[in-house]
Design a protein around this motif. Structure first.
Motif: not given
Length: 1019
Positions: A42-50, A216-224
């Motif tokens: 939808a146009g919203e860049p995503q970042a995830l840490l596994v 961790d301080r960046m709200r745009t990044i999700r950790r799994i």
């Protein structure tokens, strides 16, 4: 002989039986990944840490997500970090991912990289020969990072792109920095970034830990976080592996022994299938992982040991050369290893890797020391004999690794130095530094004849000229230290650079034949580092360097030293000495044909000329440098020209020109990836926008600066600008918070006037807003004691104006009378020290003079009219509105010119509303109400005329009495005694007054009462 690539493809299809075909558990984690994919689409860049421990199932989760993403039409690019010890391949996962994108989207990637192929080739060599800025360019790495992010954004503009980076726990420093930059600056595009790492490997001192803390301080990044399997999930996994219902006893036993680790479950099942029952296995994890290796035929075991020592992936040709087996025998050995699910054929290349790194680590650890050295030697010899066995960008680093672990200093030292050159060309300065440190470790162990064959021009780009022929002079340890010091500075490890420089200077002091040029070069580097680290101003080091080159023939080092001295003076004392140093630096640089140093010194010279009063000539020199550096492609220096020019124009009151030039500089910085330079230019633009009264734009630029750069001083300027806007808008608490941030950045060990003076001026304005007159006077006295060097009038005049206005506003306050004469004397001393080289500063001087008169009770409307006249032709709406308000106040006090005062008051109020300047707006509204002047041309229907007897702030008559005593400096107890009320009642009245006035303390209330004449009889 069979085609090796065909052999890989054939072996890749071998059936494996220890992996469950059923994806077990992880439903929530997979959902999180697929939801991120939907948002990116939808146009919203995503970042995830596994994250998860080794063997818990990170790779399997990523594989399932990859399949889902491909089914959804996304393009997936996978890159993994490479474990090569201290010599990790720089940018390895990004290079692999970009290579995958080039295979999938060849035309699109070529179009996205158009015009920047040379620089992007540092990450993707297939784009051509590396080019662009020199390796020593301060912004070279930042530019490479910016171009990489823009490349990914362009590729993800029309399609969903999934970038998977595996095994971050092995990431080299350059990869970590690039990933951080990507995640911090990614703003647009249909991009998903997924990075995996072993959580159990991240010990307290692991280099990945600071990065994880920052992310961790960046709200745009999700950790799994992946947990171990439950017994039910292990049961399902076993069912999938065995293709049958497992016996309850087997489930219990394997669950207990594996503790729910998915990979250990597979290994236990495989070991059981090899004939070893679970109960016969050792409790040692290493033994468990080696069970299947030891069950292989001898040739297959040997091949597995060779692959384990070769790196994360070993190419087929290199493996064949090292193994020394006949092709058919090698294929059979590989077939056995692949069939046992130990090795995998690399899907997009010609090589093999272990299916799980834990097994490779176990096999490698099982090697005998002599066996490991011998294998590394054979790898190195095979690679030397046929360099084409590995990718060109990996060759030097891998050869250095193999020779180092072969424990052969004679071969390892040149190989490590070659690798350091290769990493420098890729702007991977952290890896270059580690390789140079390894070279210094090998230095004494390598034979003298080997060291004698090394040349500085081949391995030390930062080699300072020392009067000898670099083509015949051997490389020395000092040359390596010079190269390492620059690499440490460029990778941001200034502490390490400082230590390396100290080591070099100690070596120089201990040499029989002193080398003054080399020592001067190191002292100049030390000066820069001392200033950057806030350890001092660097003048001691520059003075040492100047003494060392004094009397020597002109040289490039001499020019650099003089340029450093001129740059020091430009920032701290742009007087005759700095001007002379800049002129000599230009002269020496021309003599030795060092044009880069010459242009740097000319820009410094032009900046000093403007500060010294030679305005047009100085600007012309700076513009000439800007044009020449742009033509030569020296974009870092061209950006510095934009920085200094915008600052110089602002110092002359030419703010609109400064904004226009800043926009051009930002475009240059954006297209050339000059992130650091962009921060300085943006800070200057925010300053000029603030001067022009475009406060919302200035705040936007400052906030953008804070979110886009990590360098301390540009961030400090952003906080300072936000503090200035907050003070003018009456947001004092916000202003003080930003002032604290700016003060922490600038420190006190290197008091550069361009930082300390505006910081002091803003602190004075904030203190005045809160009625802290003692703090205003103390700050002013400190500034007066430090003085106002040439060119600092732009900071001195606003500081003095804020201080003298505070004195004038507090006239009549009993508490302010003590020390007033001394404060006014300090103010007059400051006025005499400040130049007014442009109309905007003449206007400041005129207003300061009249504020001094107001502080002494002798202001007149005629002189305030002169102030208004001085500001009117200038594009400075806020100070003009302040002057108009003050003139209106005096006109009303003198009587007889009510119509003129009405026009002025309405103009001041309109400006205050437009700017959001709450204090000025409230002052104007109160004056209008007290003078019964409608601020609109005609009152709206039904709106009553202002009541002259009414108090604008809603103060009751009793509260007005209390306010008068507060202004006189009475305590609550004294107020109670004088008004015959209880101290508690007096306290309640004071609290109500503070709330109605919107102030935080008694001093601010008293100052406001006097400034707004709340205690006067209404006119």
């Amino acid at each position: 002989m069979s085609d090796p690539r065909g052999a890989c493809a054939m072996l890749g299809a071998v059936e494996t039986r220890s992996v469950s075909p059923v994806f077990v558990g992880r439903a929530g984690e997979l959902t999180a990944l697929t939801e991120a994919l939907s948002r990116a689409t939808a146009g919203e860049p995503q970042a995830l840490l596994v994250a998860g421990e080794a063997g818990v199932g990170k790779t399997r989760l990523v594989e399932e997500f990859r399949d889902a993403a491909c089914d959804a039409g996304a393009v997936v690019a996978l890159g993994g970090c490479v474990e090569l010890g201290a010599d990790g391949l720089p940018f390895a996962p990004f290079s692999a991912a970009l290579r995958a994108l080039r295979r999938r989207l060849p035309e699109e990637l070529t179009a996205a990289a158009d015009g920047h192929e040379g620089e992007l080739a540092r990450l993707l060599p297939e784009l051509g020969e590396p080019g662009g800025p020199d390796a020593g360019d301060e912004d070279a790495t930042a530019r490479l990072f910016e171009l990489t992010v823009r490349l990914l954004e362009r590729l993800a503009a029309d399609r969903t792109l999934v970038l998977v980076l595996e095994d971050l726990h092995w990431a080299d420093t350059s990869t970590r920095h690039l990933l951080t930059y990507l995640l911090r600056t990614l703003r647009r595009g249909r991009l998903v970034v997924v990075a995996t790492y072993r959580a159990d490997d991240i010990h307290r001192r692991h280099p990945l830990r600071p990065l994880l803390a920052e992310l961790d301080r960046m709200r745009t990044i999700r950790r799994i976080e992946l947990s171990r399997f439950t017994r039910t999930e292990v049961h399902r996994q076993l069912t999938g592996i065995l293709a049958a219902e497992p016996a309850p006893g087997l489930v219990d036993d394997i669950f207990d022994r594996s503790d729910g680790n998915a990979f250990f479950v597979e290994e236990l099942v495989a070991s059981h299938s090899c004939g070893a029952g679970p109960h016969s296995l050792s409790d040692s994890l290493r033994d468990l992982l080696l069970v299947r290796v030891e069950a292989l035929p001898e040739d297959a075991q040997r091949v597995a040991r060779i692959v384990a020592e070769g790196g994360s992936t070993v190419e087929h040709g290199l493996l064949a050369a090292v193994a020394g087996l006949a092709e058919d025998d090698l294929i059979e050995a590989l077939r056995a290893a692949v069939g046992a699910n130990l090795l995998l054929a690399v899907p997009d290349g010609d090589g093999y890797r272990f299916r799980h790194s834990l097994v490779r680590e176990a096999v490698s650890d099982d090697l005998l020391p002599g066996e490991r050295s011998r294998l590394n030697r054979r790898y190195a010899e095979a690679l030397e004999a046929d360099p084409g066995l590995v990718r060109p960008e990996e060759r030097a680093t891998r050869l250095a690794t193999y020779w180092y672990h072969a424990h052969d200093p004679a071969k390892a030292l040149p190989a490590v130095l070659e690798a350091s050159v290769a990493t420098r060309k890729r702007h991977a300065y952290a890896e270059q530094l580690r390789l140079l440190e390894r070279a210094m470790e090998l230095w004494d162990e390598a034979p003298a004849e080997v060291r004698a064959g090394l040349r500085p021009l081949d391995y030390a780009e930062s080699y300072p000229p020392c009067g000898c022929d670099p083509e015949t002079t051997p490389l020395r340890q000092l040359d390596l230290l010079a190269e390492a010091a620059v690499a440490a500075r460029l990778c941001g490890d200034r502490e390490r650079a400082l230590k390396i420089g100290r080591t070099a200077l100690r070596l120089l002091d201990g040499e029989d034949e002193h080398d003054p040029l080399r020592a001067a070069w190191f002292w100049t580097e030390q000066a820069r580092l001392q200033s950057n680290l806030g350890r001092g101003d660097g003048w001691t080091e520059i003075s040492r360097a100047q003494e060392l080159v004094k009397g020597l023939p002109p040289s490039a080092v001499h020019a650099v030293v003089l340029a450093g001295a001129a740059g020091w003076g430009m920032l701290r004392n742009p007087g005759p000495d700095a001007l002379a140093a800049a002129e000599r630096a230009v002269e020496y640089a021309r003599l030795v044909k060092a044009e880069a140093t010459e242009l740097n010194a000319r820009l410094t010279l032009g900046t000093i000329m403007v500060a010294a009063g030679d305005r047009e000539s100085g600007l012309a020199e700076m513009h000439a440098v800007r044009e020449r550096t742009t033509a030569l492609g020296q974009f870092h220096e061209a950006a510095r020209a934009h920085i200094n020019l915008t600052s110089a124009l602002e110092s002359l009151g030419r703010s609109a020109e400064a904004v226009e030039l800043a926009d051009a500089g930002l475009e240059l910085a954006r297209t050339r990836g000059l992130v650091e330079s962009a921060g300085w230019i943006r800070g200057n633009k925010a300053e000029s926008l603030h001067s022009l009264g475009r406060w919302d734009e200035a705040r936007t630029e400052a906030e953008l600066l804070l979110s886009s750069i990590t360098s301390t001083k540009p961030r400090g300027s952003a906080h300072l600008r936000l503090a200035q806007i907050a003070v003018a808008r009456g947001e004092t608490a916000t202003a003080l918070r930003h002032l604290d941030e700016a003060s922490a950045v600038y420190g006190t060990r290197d008091p550069v006037p361009q930082y300390t003076l505006p910081l002091t001026g803003t602190a004075v304005a904030a203190a005045a807003a809160e009625g802290r007159l003692a703090d205003v006077r103390a700050r002013l006295a400190e500034a007066a004691e430090a003085g106002f060097p040439p060119g600092t009038h732009r900071y001195g005049w606003p500081l003095v104006l804020a201080a003298v206005t505070a004195e004038a506003d507090s006239r009549g306050l009993p508490a302010a009378e003590e020390g007033r004469a001394e404060a006014l004397a300090v103010l007059r001393r400051c006025v005499r020290a400040l130049a007014a080289p442009a109309p905007v500063w003449t206007a400041h001087a005129t207003q300061v003079t009249e504020e001094l008169a107001r502080a002494e009770g002798r202001e007149t409307s005629a002189r305030w009219a002169e102030v208004v006249e001085a500001w009117t032709p200038l594009d400075r709406p806020h100070p003009l509105a302040l002057a108009r308000h003050r003139l209106a106040d005096v006109l009303l006090a003198e009587g007889g010119r009510r119509e003129e005062a009405t026009v002025l008051l309405r103009q001041a109020h309109a400006t205050a509303v437009a700017l959001g300047a709450r204090p000025l707006r409230e002052d104007a509204e109160l004056l209008a109400a007290r003078a019964r002047i409608p601020l609109a041309d005609a009152p709206a229907a039904g709106v009553p005329e202002p009541d002259p007897e009414a108090d604008v702030f809603g103060l009751t008559p009793r509260e007005q009495d209390v306010l008068g005593l507060v202004a006189a400096g009475r305590t609550n107890r004294q107020i109670a005694e004088e008004l015959f009320i209880s101290p508690k009642t007096a306290s309640v009245h004071v609290s109500n007054i503070l709330a109605k006035l919107g102030v935080s303390g008694r001093g601010e209330a008293a100052a406001m009462a006097h400034r707004l004449r709340l205690l006067d009889t209404p006119r």
